[in-house]
Write a protein that holds these residues in place. Structure first.
Motif, PDB file in Angstrom:
ATOM      1  N   SER A 290      36.994  40.575  16.644  1.00  0.00           N
ATOM      2  CA  SER A 290      36.054  41.696  16.632  1.00  0.00           C
ATOM      3  C   SER A 290      35.149  41.661  17.854  1.00  0.00           C
ATOM      4  CB  SER A 290      35.208  41.667  15.366  1.00  0.00           C
ATOM      5  OG  SER A 290      34.337  40.549  15.372  1.00  0.00           O
ATOM      6  N   PHE A 291      34.562  42.795  18.172  1.00  0.00           N
ATOM      7  CA  PHE A 291      33.594  42.902  19.259  1.00  0.00           C
ATOM      8  C   PHE A 291      32.666  44.061  18.961  1.00  0.00           C
ATOM      9  CE2 PHE A 291      37.589  44.935  20.245  1.00  0.00           C
ATOM     10  CZ  PHE A 291      37.226  46.228  20.580  1.00  0.00           C
ATOM     11  N   GLU A 292      31.423  43.928  19.382  1.00  0.00           N
ATOM     12  CA  GLU A 292      30.423  44.959  19.136  1.00  0.00           C
ATOM     13  C   GLU A 292      30.427  45.977  20.272  1.00  0.00           C
ATOM     14  OE1 GLU A 292      26.730  42.966  18.503  1.00  0.00           O
ATOM     15  OE2 GLU A 292      27.349  42.159  16.534  1.00  0.00           O
ATOM     16  N   THR A 293      30.053  47.224  19.936  1.00  0.00           N
ATOM     17  CA  THR A 293      30.006  48.294  20.928  1.00  0.00           C
ATOM     18  C   THR A 293      28.620  48.932  20.926  1.00  0.00           C
ATOM     19  OG1 THR A 293      30.780  49.983  19.346  1.00  0.00           O
ATOM     20  CG2 THR A 293      32.455  48.769  20.583  1.00  0.00           C
ATOM     21  N   THR A 294      28.269  49.502  22.082  1.00  0.00           N
ATOM     22  CA  THR A 294      26.986  50.198  22.240  1.00  0.00           C
ATOM     23  C   THR A 294      27.230  51.509  22.971  1.00  0.00           C
ATOM     24  OG1 THR A 294      26.448  49.269  24.410  1.00  0.00           O
ATOM     25  CG2 THR A 294      25.884  47.939  22.475  1.00  0.00           C
ATOM     26  N   GLU A 295      26.152  52.164  23.379  1.00  0.00           N
ATOM     27  CA  GLU A 295      26.265  53.410  24.126  1.00  0.00           C
ATOM     28  C   GLU A 295      26.807  53.193  25.531  1.00  0.00           C
ATOM     29  OE1 GLU A 295      22.528  55.388  24.103  1.00  0.00           O
ATOM     30  OE2 GLU A 295      22.398  55.527  21.917  1.00  0.00           O
ATOM     31  N   GLU A 296      26.765  51.967  26.021  1.00  0.00           N
ATOM     32  CA  GLU A 296      27.268  51.654  27.349  1.00  0.00           C
ATOM     33  C   GLU A 296      28.702  51.143  27.276  1.00  0.00           C
ATOM     34  OE1 GLU A 296      25.519  52.236  30.103  1.00  0.00           O
ATOM     35  OE2 GLU A 296      23.864  53.008  28.856  1.00  0.00           O
ATOM     36  N   TRP A 297      29.501  51.533  28.261  1.00  0.00           N
ATOM     37  CA  TRP A 297      30.866  51.027  28.329  1.00  0.00           C
ATOM     38  C   TRP A 297      30.852  49.505  28.466  1.00  0.00           C
ATOM     39  CZ3 TRP A 297      34.987  53.827  27.222  1.00  0.00           C
ATOM     40  CH2 TRP A 297      35.006  55.205  27.462  1.00  0.00           C
ATOM     41  N   ILE A 298      31.761  48.842  27.763  1.00  0.00           N
ATOM     42  CA  ILE A 298      31.988  47.420  27.979  1.00  0.00           C
ATOM     43  C   ILE A 298      33.463  47.214  28.288  1.00  0.00           C
ATOM     44  CG2 ILE A 298      30.073  46.628  26.544  1.00  0.00           C
ATOM     45  CD1 ILE A 298      32.140  46.032  24.342  1.00  0.00           C
ATOM     46  N   ASP A 299      33.736  46.253  29.142  1.00  0.00           N
ATOM     47  CA  ASP A 299      35.104  45.891  29.493  1.00  0.00           C
ATOM     48  C   ASP A 299      35.491  44.686  28.634  1.00  0.00           C
ATOM     49  OD1 ASP A 299      36.676  44.024  31.999  1.00  0.00           O
ATOM     50  OD2 ASP A 299      37.537  45.818  31.108  1.00  0.00           O
ATOM     51  N   VAL A 300      36.458  44.878  27.749  1.00  0.00           N
ATOM     52  CA  VAL A 300      36.865  43.832  26.818  1.00  0.00           C
ATOM     53  C   VAL A 300      38.202  43.258  27.273  1.00  0.00           C
ATOM     54  CG1 VAL A 300      37.365  43.250  24.417  1.00  0.00           C
ATOM     55  CG2 VAL A 300      35.696  45.045  24.949  1.00  0.00           C
ATOM     56  N   ARG A 301      38.297  41.935  27.314  1.00  0.00           N
ATOM     57  CA  ARG A 301      39.517  41.269  27.781  1.00  0.00           C
ATOM     58  C   ARG A 301      39.931  40.177  26.806  1.00  0.00           C
ATOM     59  NH1 ARG A 301      40.318  41.875  33.838  1.00  0.00           N
ATOM     60  NH2 ARG A 301      39.130  43.785  34.235  1.00  0.00           N
ATOM     61  N   PHE A 302      41.216  40.128  26.549  1.00  0.00           N
ATOM     62  CA  PHE A 302      41.810  39.070  25.733  1.00  0.00           C
ATOM     63  C   PHE A 302      42.953  38.453  26.523  1.00  0.00           C
ATOM     64  CE2 PHE A 302      39.792  41.568  22.406  1.00  0.00           C
ATOM     65  CZ  PHE A 302      39.378  40.616  21.477  1.00  0.00           C
ATOM     66  N   THR A 303      42.976  37.133  26.599  1.00  0.00           N
ATOM     67  CA  THR A 303      44.102  36.447  27.227  1.00  0.00           C
ATOM     68  C   THR A 303      45.220  36.294  26.203  1.00  0.00           C
ATOM     69  OG1 THR A 303      43.340  34.236  26.617  1.00  0.00           O
ATOM     70  CG2 THR A 303      42.503  35.165  28.694  1.00  0.00           C
ATOM     71  N   TRP A 304      46.435  36.025  26.694  1.00  0.00           N
ATOM     72  CA  TRP A 304      47.542  35.775  25.776  1.00  0.00           C
ATOM     73  C   TRP A 304      47.202  34.597  24.858  1.00  0.00           C
ATOM     74  CZ3 TRP A 304      49.355  40.121  26.127  1.00  0.00           C
ATOM     75  CH2 TRP A 304      49.974  40.699  27.240  1.00  0.00           C
ATOM     76  N   GLU A 305      46.550  33.586  25.425  1.00  0.00           N
ATOM     77  CA  GLU A 305      46.193  32.414  24.627  1.00  0.00           C
ATOM     78  C   GLU A 305      45.273  32.808  23.479  1.00  0.00           C
ATOM     79  OE1 GLU A 305      44.167  27.963  25.177  1.00  0.00           O
ATOM     80  OE2 GLU A 305      44.402  29.321  26.896  1.00  0.00           O
ATOM     81  N   GLU A 306      44.284  33.668  23.769  1.00  0.00           N
ATOM     82  CA  GLU A 306      43.353  34.111  22.724  1.00  0.00           C
ATOM     83  C   GLU A 306      44.054  34.960  21.670  1.00  0.00           C
ATOM     84  OE1 GLU A 306      39.191  34.378  25.270  1.00  0.00           O
ATOM     85  OE2 GLU A 306      40.624  36.040  25.341  1.00  0.00           O
ATOM     86  N   LEU A 307      45.175  35.550  22.030  1.00  0.00           N
ATOM     87  CA  LEU A 307      45.928  36.391  21.098  1.00  0.00           C
ATOM     88  C   LEU A 307      47.053  35.625  20.412  1.00  0.00           C
ATOM     89  CD1 LEU A 307      46.061  39.642  23.255  1.00  0.00           C
ATOM     90  CD2 LEU A 307      44.703  39.257  21.186  1.00  0.00           C
ATOM     91  N   GLY A 308      47.025  34.304  20.499  1.00  0.00           N
ATOM     92  CA  GLY A 308      47.996  33.497  19.784  1.00  0.00           C
ATOM     93  C   GLY A 308      49.102  32.923  20.638  1.00  0.00           C
ATOM     94  N   GLY A 309      48.989  33.068  21.943  1.00  0.00           N
ATOM     95  CA  GLY A 309      50.019  32.550  22.837  1.00  0.00           C
ATOM     96  C   GLY A 309      50.822  33.670  23.470  1.00  0.00           C
ATOM     97  N   MET A 310      51.588  33.327  24.477  1.00  0.00           N
ATOM     98  CA  MET A 310      52.386  34.317  25.201  1.00  0.00           C
ATOM     99  C   MET A 310      53.315  35.070  24.239  1.00  0.00           C
ATOM    100  SD  MET A 310      52.925  35.493  28.249  1.00  0.00           S
ATOM    101  CE  MET A 310      53.992  36.828  28.772  1.00  0.00           C
ATOM    102  N   PRO A 311      53.128  36.382  24.078  1.00  0.00           N
ATOM    103  CA  PRO A 311      53.966  37.124  23.133  1.00  0.00           C
ATOM    104  C   PRO A 311      55.356  37.388  23.702  1.00  0.00           C
ATOM    105  CG  PRO A 311      52.455  38.620  24.229  1.00  0.00           C
ATOM    106  CD  PRO A 311      52.107  37.240  24.708  1.00  0.00           C
ATOM    107  N   GLU A 312      56.274  37.631  22.818  1.00  0.00           N
ATOM    108  CA  GLU A 312      57.617  38.000  23.258  1.00  0.00           C
ATOM    109  C   GLU A 312      57.599  39.348  23.965  1.00  0.00           C
ATOM    110  OE1 GLU A 312      62.147  38.505  21.380  1.00  0.00           O
ATOM    111  OE2 GLU A 312      60.423  38.112  20.077  1.00  0.00           O
ATOM    112  N   ALA A 313      56.703  40.219  23.503  1.00  0.00           N
ATOM    113  CA  ALA A 313      56.574  41.546  24.099  1.00  0.00           C
ATOM    114  C   ALA A 313      55.249  42.144  23.655  1.00  0.00           C
ATOM    115  CB  ALA A 313      57.727  42.453  23.674  1.00  0.00           C
ATOM    116  N   LEU A 314      54.772  43.133  24.409  1.00  0.00           N
ATOM    117  CA  LEU A 314      53.680  43.974  23.929  1.00  0.00           C
ATOM    118  C   LEU A 314      54.311  45.086  23.101  1.00  0.00           C
ATOM    119  CD1 LEU A 314      50.759  44.980  23.818  1.00  0.00           C
ATOM    120  CD2 LEU A 314      51.193  46.244  25.938  1.00  0.00           C
TER     121      LEU A 314
END
Length: 339
Positions: A290-314
């Motif tokens: 999860s991530f919080e949002t406000t009235e200002e744009w935020i740039d959100v980034r997730f690495t493959w590692e943070e998403l459970g490891g290198m996926p077979e595909a997107l």
């Protein structure tokens, strides 16, 4: 914080020290004549400069400054403190509204005995590169770069200079040189440089989705075109999402992702919100994503590692509302990350 205060205290002591030395050397019995300007220095370190920036203090050296009535940078009547003026030195801060484009490039000091004119450029602030479009431009194609303070710009991509087709203070059209895929766009001016953190050739969505990706119409989302409000380019996505509901991307398969390190996207909301990234159908209701949002744009980034490891595909990118209440959410600049 202690260093910050010390720096400013030392700066003020330097100002008073210079004024004290000059005042001691001034002979009040001599009637000053027409003013003249010999040099301009940055007050912070007393270094000679040929151009200056708004909201910075400068030391003007010369003669005949006693009784100074007006100071102008590029014909802007600039405030000065009379106590920071001697016959040979003026301390003055360039006004933030001083023009820098199509300007006279002159510093003027006006006294009862005449006006001193000195060639001096007020440079713009350092350029701000807001985005460029299209992200997935190929070699030889044009990109439009959005931002501010693009005065006499030089555009480079991974250090290779790009041919500029046209430019204005807020927009540049340039041609992508060879070898630019996966590289970053940089704009440089006399005042500094700025780089956009989305690499060429990495977009999933900039002003439109790149096949095979999309958001199905049944999501009841809308596309809004407004360059001033967009995070990237000119067009972004809006959806009112009820509590615990979602916006779902379509399902596809992209297994050509080994050159990437993860994914990114930009998001904001009309008020305080919270979303969960649903990646390849996983993470529903998982606060770890999860991530919080406000009235200002935020740039959100997730690495493959943070998403459970290198996926077979997107396969899929979706979002679940995570406050339990209805909010307007906005999305832009979906893409892959590179090192």
């Amino acid at each position: 914080m202690k260093n910050f205060r010390l720096k400013h205290i030392l700066g003020l002591l330097s100002v008073f020290a210079i004024l004290f030395v000059v005042s001691c050397n001034d002979d009040d019995s001599i009637t000053p004549g027409k003013p003249s300007i010999e040099s301009v220095s940055l007050a912070e370190n007393d270094s000679l400069v040929e151009y200056g920036y708004a909201n910075n203090m400068y030391i003007v050296r010369g003669a005949g400054f006693t009784g100074t009535e007006k100071i102008y940078f590029n014909d802007v009547d600039t405030y000065f403190n009379p106590t920071l003026v001697t016959d040979g030195v003026i301390f003055v801060t360039i006004d933030e509204d001083t023009p820098y484009e199509n300007a006279s490039n002159e510093l003027k000091v006006v006294t009862p005995r005449g006006t001193a004119i000195y060639a001096f450029v007020v440079a713009p602030p350092a350029p701000t590169l807001k985005s460029f479009q299209p992200i997935n431009a190929a070699e030889g194609e044009e990109i439009t770069i959005y931002g501010r303070y693009f005065l006499d710009p030089v555009v480079t991509i991974d250090g290779v200079e790009a041919e500029i087709v046209s430019s204005s203070i807020n927009q540049i059209v340039a041609i992508v040189p060879a070898g630019s895929n996966g590289k970053y766009v940089q704009v440089e001016t006399i005042s500094g440089s700025s780089e956009w953190d989305t690499a060429i050739g990495t977009a999933i969505y900039d002003d439109a989705f790149y096949a095979p990706w999309d958001i199905e119409a049944w999501n009841n989302h809308e596309y809004i075109t407004n360059e001033a409000d967009a995070y990237q380019g000119t067009t972004f996505i809006k959806k009112e999402i009820a509590g615990w509901d979602n916006i779902q991307g379509n399902w596809n398969w992209d297994d050509q992702i080994s050159q990437y390190t993860g994914i990114h996207f930009a998001v904001r909301s009309d008020d305080a919100g919270k979303l969960v990234l649903i990646f390849n159908g996983n993470n529903w209701g998982d606060a770890n994503y999860s991530f919080e949002t406000t009235e200002e744009w935020i740039d959100v980034r997730f690495t493959w590692e943070e998403l459970g490891g290198m996926p077979e595909a997107l396969q899929n990118i979706s979002f679940q509302e995570f406050t339990g209440e209805t909010h307007n959410y906005y999305f832009d600049n979906f893409g892959y990350t590179v090192d």
